[in-house]
Design a protein around this motif. Structure first.
Motif, mmCIF file in Angstrom:
data_model
loop_
_atom_site.group_PDB
_atom_site.id
_atom_site.type_symbol
_atom_site.label_atom_id
_atom_site.label_comp_id
_atom_site.label_asym_id
_atom_site.label_seq_id
_atom_site.Cartn_x
_atom_site.Cartn_y
_atom_site.Cartn_z
ATOM 1 N N ASP A 89 17.952 5.800 12.657
ATOM 2 C CA ASP A 89 16.770 6.648 12.641
ATOM 3 C C ASP A 89 15.592 5.941 13.287
ATOM 4 O O ASP A 89 15.540 4.723 13.349
ATOM 5 C CB ASP A 89 16.375 7.002 11.206
ATOM 6 N N GLU A 90 14.640 6.745 13.759
ATOM 7 C CA GLU A 90 13.360 6.225 14.228
ATOM 8 C C GLU A 90 12.339 6.538 13.143
ATOM 9 O O GLU A 90 12.241 7.681 12.694
ATOM 10 C CB GLU A 90 12.961 6.878 15.539
ATOM 11 N N VAL A 91 11.597 5.522 12.726
ATOM 12 C CA VAL A 91 10.668 5.684 11.616
ATOM 13 C C VAL A 91 9.285 5.207 12.042
ATOM 14 O O VAL A 91 9.148 4.157 12.669
ATOM 15 C CB VAL A 91 11.138 4.877 10.383
ATOM 16 N N LYS A 92 8.268 6.005 11.669
ATOM 17 C CA LYS A 92 6.885 5.634 11.918
ATOM 18 C C LYS A 92 6.106 5.816 10.630
ATOM 19 O O LYS A 92 6.302 6.799 9.921
ATOM 20 C CB LYS A 92 6.269 6.512 13.016
ATOM 21 N N GLY A 93 5.251 4.860 10.321
ATOM 22 C CA GLY A 93 4.450 4.939 9.100
ATOM 23 C C GLY A 93 2.974 4.799 9.402
ATOM 24 O O GLY A 93 2.585 4.084 10.332
ATOM 25 N N THR A 94 2.168 5.506 8.602
ATOM 26 C CA THR A 94 0.710 5.425 8.711
ATOM 27 C C THR A 94 0.157 5.139 7.321
ATOM 28 O O THR A 94 0.455 5.864 6.373
ATOM 29 C CB THR A 94 0.121 6.751 9.237
ATOM 30 N N ARG A 95 -0.639 4.090 7.226
ATOM 31 C CA ARG A 95 -1.237 3.697 5.940
ATOM 32 C C ARG A 95 -2.178 4.800 5.464
ATOM 33 O O ARG A 95 -2.976 5.335 6.223
ATOM 34 C CB ARG A 95 -1.997 2.386 6.095
ATOM 35 N N LEU A 96 -2.079 5.134 4.171
ATOM 36 C CA LEU A 96 -2.972 6.115 3.565
ATOM 37 C C LEU A 96 -4.081 5.383 2.829
ATOM 38 O O LEU A 96 -3.859 4.294 2.285
ATOM 39 C CB LEU A 96 -2.199 7.014 2.599
ATOM 40 N N GLY A 103 0.812 -1.202 0.000
ATOM 41 C CA GLY A 103 0.000 0.000 0.000
ATOM 42 C C GLY A 103 0.850 1.258 0.000
ATOM 43 O O GLY A 103 2.068 1.222 -0.177
ATOM 44 N N VAL A 104 0.180 2.376 0.219
ATOM 45 C CA VAL A 104 0.819 3.693 0.239
ATOM 46 C C VAL A 104 0.841 4.189 1.680
ATOM 47 O O VAL A 104 -0.171 4.104 2.387
ATOM 48 C CB VAL A 104 0.040 4.685 -0.655
ATOM 49 N N TRP A 105 1.980 4.728 2.103
ATOM 50 C CA TRP A 105 2.190 5.115 3.490
ATOM 51 C C TRP A 105 2.744 6.529 3.599
ATOM 52 O O TRP A 105 3.590 6.932 2.808
ATOM 53 C CB TRP A 105 3.188 4.164 4.152
ATOM 54 N N GLU A 106 2.302 7.249 4.640
ATOM 55 C CA GLU A 106 2.979 8.472 5.058
ATOM 56 C C GLU A 106 4.047 8.022 6.051
ATOM 57 O O GLU A 106 3.756 7.249 6.967
ATOM 58 C CB GLU A 106 2.009 9.419 5.758
ATOM 59 N N VAL A 107 5.268 8.503 5.866
ATOM 60 C CA VAL A 107 6.370 8.079 6.728
ATOM 61 C C VAL A 107 6.997 9.305 7.380
ATOM 62 O O VAL A 107 7.278 10.301 6.711
ATOM 63 C CB VAL A 107 7.426 7.297 5.925
ATOM 64 N N LYS A 108 7.210 9.221 8.699
ATOM 65 C CA LYS A 108 7.862 10.283 9.460
ATOM 66 C C LYS A 108 9.158 9.717 10.022
ATOM 67 O O LYS A 108 9.162 8.669 10.670
ATOM 68 C CB LYS A 108 6.964 10.772 10.591
ATOM 69 N N ILE A 109 10.252 10.434 9.764
ATOM 70 C CA ILE A 109 11.578 9.952 10.134
ATOM 71 C C ILE A 109 12.218 10.921 11.111
ATOM 72 O O ILE A 109 12.381 12.109 10.798
ATOM 73 C CB ILE A 109 12.475 9.817 8.890
ATOM 74 N N ALA A 110 12.564 10.427 12.286
ATOM 75 C CA ALA A 110 13.357 11.190 13.239
ATOM 76 C C ALA A 110 14.806 10.791 12.963
ATOM 77 O O ALA A 110 15.303 9.798 13.472
ATOM 78 C CB ALA A 110 12.949 10.867 14.669
ATOM 79 N N ALA A 111 15.459 11.579 12.100
ATOM 80 C CA ALA A 111 16.812 11.244 11.648
ATOM 81 C C ALA A 111 17.825 11.538 12.746
ATOM 82 O O ALA A 111 17.710 12.540 13.457
ATOM 83 C CB ALA A 111 17.144 12.029 10.385
ATOM 84 N N GLY A 112 18.802 10.653 12.869
ATOM 85 C CA GLY A 112 19.868 10.843 13.843
ATOM 86 C C GLY A 112 20.599 12.156 13.603
ATOM 87 O O GLY A 112 21.054 12.432 12.513
ATOM 88 N N GLY A 113 20.675 12.994 14.644
ATOM 89 C CA GLY A 113 21.409 14.238 14.532
ATOM 90 C C GLY A 113 20.661 15.372 13.864
ATOM 91 O O GLY A 113 21.177 16.468 13.733
ATOM 92 N N VAL A 114 19.426 15.151 13.407
ATOM 93 C CA VAL A 114 18.657 16.210 12.764
ATOM 94 C C VAL A 114 17.550 16.631 13.732
ATOM 95 O O VAL A 114 16.760 15.796 14.172
ATOM 96 C CB VAL A 114 18.043 15.731 11.429
ATOM 97 N N PRO A 115 17.488 17.939 14.078
ATOM 98 C CA PRO A 115 16.463 18.380 15.027
ATOM 99 C C PRO A 115 15.062 18.273 14.437
ATOM 100 O O PRO A 115 14.906 18.249 13.217
ATOM 101 C CB PRO A 115 16.841 19.835 15.293
#
Length: 160
Positions: free
Chosen positions: A150-157, A35-47
């Motif tokens: 990185d910490e990654v979270k996805g939500t199905r669209l 499917g298609v997902w919205e993904v939010k990434i808390a990248a290491g070292g990026v505020p």
């Protein structure tokens, strides 16, 4: 009671006892990332805020992603191209993903990005979180010059 009625009642009783067995024997529908997902990434070292992207997990195991592209990565680049890779289900709700993207500096490829992630699907099948997400920044000779987790979270669209 006639023999015909008796046989009919016995047949009905057998049928009623068989239906629950048939239902239990059916395999549960496997939860998948297709499917298609919205993904939010808390990248290491990026505020914060998180990096945002859209990802497509295809039924054939292919993967495509695009999103935030203008950011400095390991001094190699100021822009990231789309990501392409493969994913596979490795457990009931566990998935492994590897994908690659080019890193661009002033419009020229200056390196590569390799992401390896293990993701866990929620019980609803509509969210995932990364259990492990290793990001490697590679030069044009494919040598690792930097990495982070990185910490990654996805939500199905919703899609038709």
């Amino acid at each position: 009671m006639s023999i015909t009625t008796k046989h009919g009642l016995i047949g009905l009783a057998v049928l009623c006892m068989t239906i629950p067995v048939i239902l239990v024997a059916q395999p549960a529908e496997k939860k998948t990332l297709v499917g298609v997902w919205e993904v939010k990434i808390a990248a290491g070292g990026v505020p914060p805020p998180p990096l945002l992207s859209i990802a497509i997990f295809s039924g054939d195991g292919s993967f495509t992603t695009t999103g935030n592209t203008k950011i400095s990565w390991a001094g190699l680049a100021y822009q990231r191209g789309p990501g392409y890779g493969r994913w596979a289900q490795t457990g009931d709700k566990e998935f492994k993903l590897t994908f690659y993207a080019v890193l661009l500096k002033e419009g020229e490829v200056n390196g590569y990005l390799r992401v390896r992630s293990t993701m866990i699907l929620s019980g609803s099948g509509n969210e995932f979180t990364s259990h492990e997400c290793q990001v490697e920044f590679l030069d044009t000779d494919w040598k690792v010059v930097d990495s982070d987790n990185d910490e990654v979270k996805g939500t199905r669209l919703e899609t038709p």
